[in-house]
Design an enzyme around this catalytic site. Structure first.
Site, short mmCIF file in Angstrom:
data_model
loop_
_atom_site.label_atom_id
_atom_site.label_comp_id
_atom_site.label_asym_id
_atom_site.label_seq_id
_atom_site.Cartn_x
_atom_site.Cartn_y
_atom_site.Cartn_z
CG LEU A 51 -1.89 -1.18 1.33
CD1 LEU A 51 -2.80 -1.00 2.55
CD2 LEU A 51 -2.73 -1.36 0.07
CG HIS A 52 1.16 3.33 -3.34
ND1 HIS A 52 0.07 4.03 -3.80
CD2 HIS A 52 1.38 2.33 -4.24
CE1 HIS A 52 -0.35 3.50 -4.93
NE2 HIS A 52 0.41 2.46 -5.22
CD GLU A 53 -0.51 9.11 1.53
OE1 GLU A 53 -1.59 9.62 1.22
OE2 GLU A 53 -0.24 8.75 2.69
CG HIS A 70 -2.91 1.09 -2.62
ND1 HIS A 70 -1.54 0.97 -2.65
CD2 HIS A 70 -3.38 0.32 -3.62
CE1 HIS A 70 -1.20 0.15 -3.63
NE2 HIS A 70 -2.29 -0.25 -4.25
CD GLN A 105 -4.77 -8.55 -11.17
OE1 GLN A 105 -5.84 -8.78 -10.60
NE2 GLN A 105 -4.26 -7.33 -11.22
NE ARG A 126 3.78 -4.68 -11.76
CZ ARG A 126 2.48 -4.95 -11.87
NH1 ARG A 126 1.60 -3.97 -11.97
NH2 ARG A 126 2.05 -6.20 -11.87
P1 AMP Z 1 -3.26 -2.28 -7.11
O1 AMP Z 1 -2.88 -2.64 -5.71
O2 AMP Z 1 -2.12 -1.84 -7.95
O3 AMP Z 1 -4.10 -3.36 -7.76
O4 AMP Z 1 -4.20 -1.01 -7.00
C1 AMP Z 1 -5.36 -1.03 -6.20
C2 AMP Z 1 -6.18 0.20 -6.47
O5 AMP Z 1 -5.42 1.38 -6.16
C3 AMP Z 1 -6.59 0.32 -7.95
O6 AMP Z 1 -7.92 0.80 -8.02
C4 AMP Z 1 -5.62 1.34 -8.47
O7 AMP Z 1 -6.11 2.07 -9.57
C5 AMP Z 1 -5.45 2.24 -7.26
N1 AMP Z 1 -4.21 2.99 -7.38
C6 AMP Z 1 -2.96 2.51 -7.61
N2 AMP Z 1 -2.07 3.51 -7.71
C7 AMP Z 1 -2.75 4.67 -7.53
C8 AMP Z 1 -2.40 6.05 -7.53
N3 AMP Z 1 -1.14 6.45 -7.72
N4 AMP Z 1 -3.37 6.96 -7.32
C9 AMP Z 1 -4.66 6.56 -7.14
N5 AMP Z 1 -5.06 5.28 -7.12
C10 AMP Z 1 -4.12 4.34 -7.32
#
Ligand code: AMP
Length: 280
Positions: free
Chosen positions: A34-36, A38, A62, A188
């Site tokens: 998780l980052h900002e 999320h 996926q 990533r």
């Molecule tokens: P992930 O863990 O990469 O599958 O992302 C989970 C959710 O967080 C998805 O809906 C992404 O679009 C969203 N997300 C990822 N990076 C960002 C970001 N930089 N800003 C806003 N939402 C994000």
């Protein structure tokens, strides 16, 4: 105190109790690390729902066979702490066996929208995404589900799936959160070497150049794409996978920018594939 749940049956029980008590449920699907970005989704869900469920599941279906499933970061304890601080009531963290038991054979396929952009280089990716989101929606039965604009094609695919299959859920999209230098936050980004990281803001610079040219009246997509590629060419480590301008809803290529369009690109730095986009 955030509750961690691994079993589908237990998740269903919790949601059933919440709904029986008249509470609304908001779901934030993630793959963790998780980052900002999320956390902005989780905070939004916190503000709009009685119960906030964050799913953390690195979904094997996926990922392509040569992609980064095995090395995808999984900082579990940090994730739970960050999810809790952002307002999660529940972290749903099923195992791959719980989600895909022996003999699993059912898939959700969204046609058309999934063929271009990232779908072209990641066959099967959006089938895995649509399938896991379907399962999460059935398990958690949220009133609202939160996605980031960062993954614009994923958002379009989910919106279409929710419409086509009559899921009783509101899809809420949240703006892309960026570093100070413009790089969109991504789990990533941790793969990038210092040199790659220093060049990675070129993605957003290329998108900004397209925005700037559109503001000056340029509408020809071939010109706009060439301008974006010229910006990307200034970063020697960047290998461009695609730069495209498509209709914002159908994701079909356009020749001119007339209505709302999505400018989307994918760029590799070594083994790391980064994506970004803006709406114009
Ligand atoms: P992930 O863990 O990469 O599958 O992302 C989970 C959710 O967080 C998805 O809906 C992404 O679009 C969203 N997300 C990822 N990076 C960002 C970001 N930089 N800003 C806003 N939402 C994000």
């Amino acid at each position: 105190m955030t509750v961690c749940i691994e079993k589908i049956a237990e998740m269903r029980r919790l949601v059933k109790h919440a709904h029986a008590a008249g509470q609304t449920v908001g779901l934030v699907p993630t793959m963790g690390a998780l980052h900002e970005g999320h956390l902005s989704l989780i905070r939004r869900a916190r503000a709009e729902n009685d119960v906030v469920v964050v799913s953390i599941f690195v979904n094997p279906t996926q990922f392509g066979p040569h992609e980064d499933f095995a090395r995808y970061p999984r900082p579990w304890e940090r994730d739970v702490r960050l999810a809790e601080e952002a307002g999660a009531d529940v972290v749903f963290h099923p195992s791959a066996e719980e989600m895909y038991p022996e003999g699993y054979s059912t898939w959700v396929e969204v046609e058309g929208l999934t063929e271009g952009l990232c779908g072209a280089s990641r066959p099967g990716h959006f089938r895995g995404v649509a399938t896991v989101v379907t399962k999460l929606l059935h398990i958690c039965q949220p009133e609202r589900v939160y996605f980031g604009q960062k993954d614009a094609q994923q958002l379009a695919v989910i919106r279409r799936m929710v419409r086509d299959l009559d899921f009783p859920v509101e899809v809420v999209d949240c703006p892309t959160v960026r570093e100070a230098d413009g790089l969109a936050l991504s789990s990533r980004n941790t793969y990038l070497s210092p040199e790659e990281r220093a060049q990675a803001p070129v993605l957003y610079r290329a998108l900004r150049e397209v925005e700037r040219l559109v503001q000056t009246g340029e509408t020809q997509v071939s010109e706009l794409v060439a301008a974006a590629r010229a910006v990307l060419a200034k970063a020697p480590l960047a290998q461009v996978e695609y730069v495209e301008i498509v209709d914002a809803e159908s994701l079909e290529p356009v020749a001119r920018v007339e209505g709302p369009c999505l400018v989307a690109l994918a760029v590799r730095f070594g083994d790391t594939r980064l994506i970004d986009n803006v709406l114009i």
